[in-house]
Design a protein around this motif. Structure first.
Motif, mmCIF file in Angstrom:
data_model
loop_
_atom_site.group_PDB
_atom_site.id
_atom_site.type_symbol
_atom_site.label_atom_id
_atom_site.label_comp_id
_atom_site.label_asym_id
_atom_site.label_seq_id
_atom_site.Cartn_x
_atom_site.Cartn_y
_atom_site.Cartn_z
ATOM 1 N N ILE A 158 0.628 -1.203 0.223
ATOM 2 C CA ILE A 158 0.028 -0.009 0.021
ATOM 3 C C ILE A 158 0.900 1.569 0.217
ATOM 4 C CG2 ILE A 158 -1.578 1.060 1.491
ATOM 5 C CD1 ILE A 158 -2.869 -0.405 -0.079
ATOM 6 N N ASP A 159 1.780 1.125 0.509
ATOM 7 C CA ASP A 159 3.013 2.204 1.204
ATOM 8 C C ASP A 159 3.951 2.276 -0.582
ATOM 9 O OD1 ASP A 159 2.382 3.237 4.157
ATOM 10 O OD2 ASP A 159 3.678 1.596 4.328
ATOM 11 N N HIS A 161 2.353 1.933 -3.516
ATOM 12 C CA HIS A 161 2.055 1.514 -4.753
ATOM 13 C C HIS A 161 1.500 3.500 -4.324
ATOM 14 C CE1 HIS A 161 -1.672 1.260 -7.554
ATOM 15 N NE2 HIS A 161 -1.240 0.365 -7.167
ATOM 16 N N ASP A 162 1.442 3.899 -6.062
ATOM 17 C CA ASP A 162 0.736 5.411 -6.597
ATOM 18 C C ASP A 162 -0.567 5.229 -6.146
ATOM 19 O OD1 ASP A 162 0.349 6.922 -7.750
ATOM 20 O OD2 ASP A 162 1.210 6.906 -10.044
ATOM 21 N N LYS A 163 -0.515 6.158 -5.118
ATOM 22 C CA LYS A 163 -1.777 6.568 -4.099
ATOM 23 C C LYS A 163 -2.690 7.149 -4.688
ATOM 24 C CE LYS A 163 0.335 8.088 0.371
ATOM 25 N NZ LYS A 163 1.236 7.409 -0.046
ATOM 26 N N SER A 164 -2.438 7.051 -7.266
ATOM 27 C CA SER A 164 -3.492 7.863 -7.552
ATOM 28 C C SER A 164 -3.891 6.607 -8.527
ATOM 29 C CB SER A 164 -2.900 8.924 -8.749
ATOM 30 O OG SER A 164 -2.369 8.173 -9.614
ATOM 31 N N ARG A 195 -8.043 3.519 -1.223
ATOM 32 C CA ARG A 195 -7.288 3.926 -2.433
ATOM 33 C C ARG A 195 -9.026 3.644 -4.043
ATOM 34 N NH1 ARG A 195 -2.205 3.796 -2.492
ATOM 35 N NH2 ARG A 195 -1.092 4.607 -1.007
#
Length: 286
Positions: A158-159, A161-164, A195
């Protein structure tokens, strides 16, 4: 997992689904890669042979263009299938893959599994190779699927990964209904919701319920908990019809999906919620 029952398609109304290619993790990495390529080619040939009935799709525009045909979304169950590829995800022809489950039932060079197999590897989190694969997936707009991930691998991914980009968990249960290593806790559900992703409830009875009620009610209980914790847009169907699971007694195949819908109606679900769970939630993310 990641199914869509929205629209027409067979007796159960199944309009499309993710077809996962799984590779024996105990083979050498180059062998896994070569076998994966052969299996991907076989899937393409299957679709070409039945062009009037099915259509292989890799993005939402292709899904729409396929009309009333059954849509096959190629996916990878266990990222170690491609660990032997010289350039990783970039070596897959024509960007055919829509989703990769980072890990499966065994630890890999990418991270660790939630299954008891995680004891084989003392390191529980995401590895450098896993971060590199996630970067490739973001670049190629391939869904990251955190089904089967050890909690530490889950949070590290999760950290990283691209937050978009949305994150999926395509086939799972939830701890709030049954405490089990295979299922997500409430914090994990909230993280996927934040997300903009979806979570598919699987149909594997042994992960869903302790009680003697082995019907579709198990699936509905998990869907309701997902919605309570993550909101109306979080829940979808994840089946996991892989030939090995023990499905609910009245939900043994896709033709029985109307049983699920009847149960939703009996629980007083709105038409909007039902359509969302049956496919619209996933299609919005797609």
């Amino acid at each position: 997992g990641g199914e869509s029952a929205e629209g027409a398609g067979g007796e159960g109304g199944l309009a499309g689904g993710m077809w996962s290619i799984t590779t024996n993790p105990f083979r050498f990495s180059n062998s896994r890669w070569q076998i994966f390529l052969r299996n991907l080619s076989r899937l393409q040939q299957l679709c070409q042979k039945h062009t009037k009935e099915v259509h292989l799709v890799t993005n939402f525009s292709e899904y729409q263009a396929a009309g009333q045909k059954y849509k096959i979304l190629p996916a990878i169950q266990g990222g170690n299938a491609i660990s032997g590829a010289p350039n990783g995800l970039f070596d897959i022809p024509d960007n055919l893959i829509t989703r990769i489950t980072l890990v499966h039932l065994t630890p890999s060079i990418y991270g660790n599994t939630s299954s008891p197999g995680h004891w084989l590897n003392p390191y529980k989190g995401l590895k450098d190779a896993g971060k590199e694969l996630i970067e490739q997936m973001n670049h190629r707009h391939v869904f990251l699927d955190l089904a089967h991930a050890h909690p530490q691998t889950f949070w590290d991914a999760i950290d990283a990964h691209d937050k978009s980009h949305p994150v999926l968990v395509t086939h799972t249960g939830v701890q709030g209904v049954r405490a089990h290593w295979r299922n997500l806790d409430d914090d994990q559900i909230r993280a996927i919701a934040a997300r903009g992703g979806v979570i598919g409830v699987m149909f594997a009875s042994n992960f869903l319920q302790y009680s003697r009620d082995k019907t579709a009610n198990m699936v509905l209980d998990h869907l309701e908990h997902l919605i309570t914790i993550g909101g109306e847009k979080i829940a979808t169907l994840g089946s996991d019809f892989d030939g090995a699971i023990s499905a609910p007694t009245n939900l043994k195949s896709a033709e029985h999906y109307p049983v699920l819908v009847q149960g939703m109606l009996e629980r007083g679900w709105s038409a909007e919620r039902i359509k969302g769970v049956l496919g619209e939630n996933f299609l919005d993310v797609f």
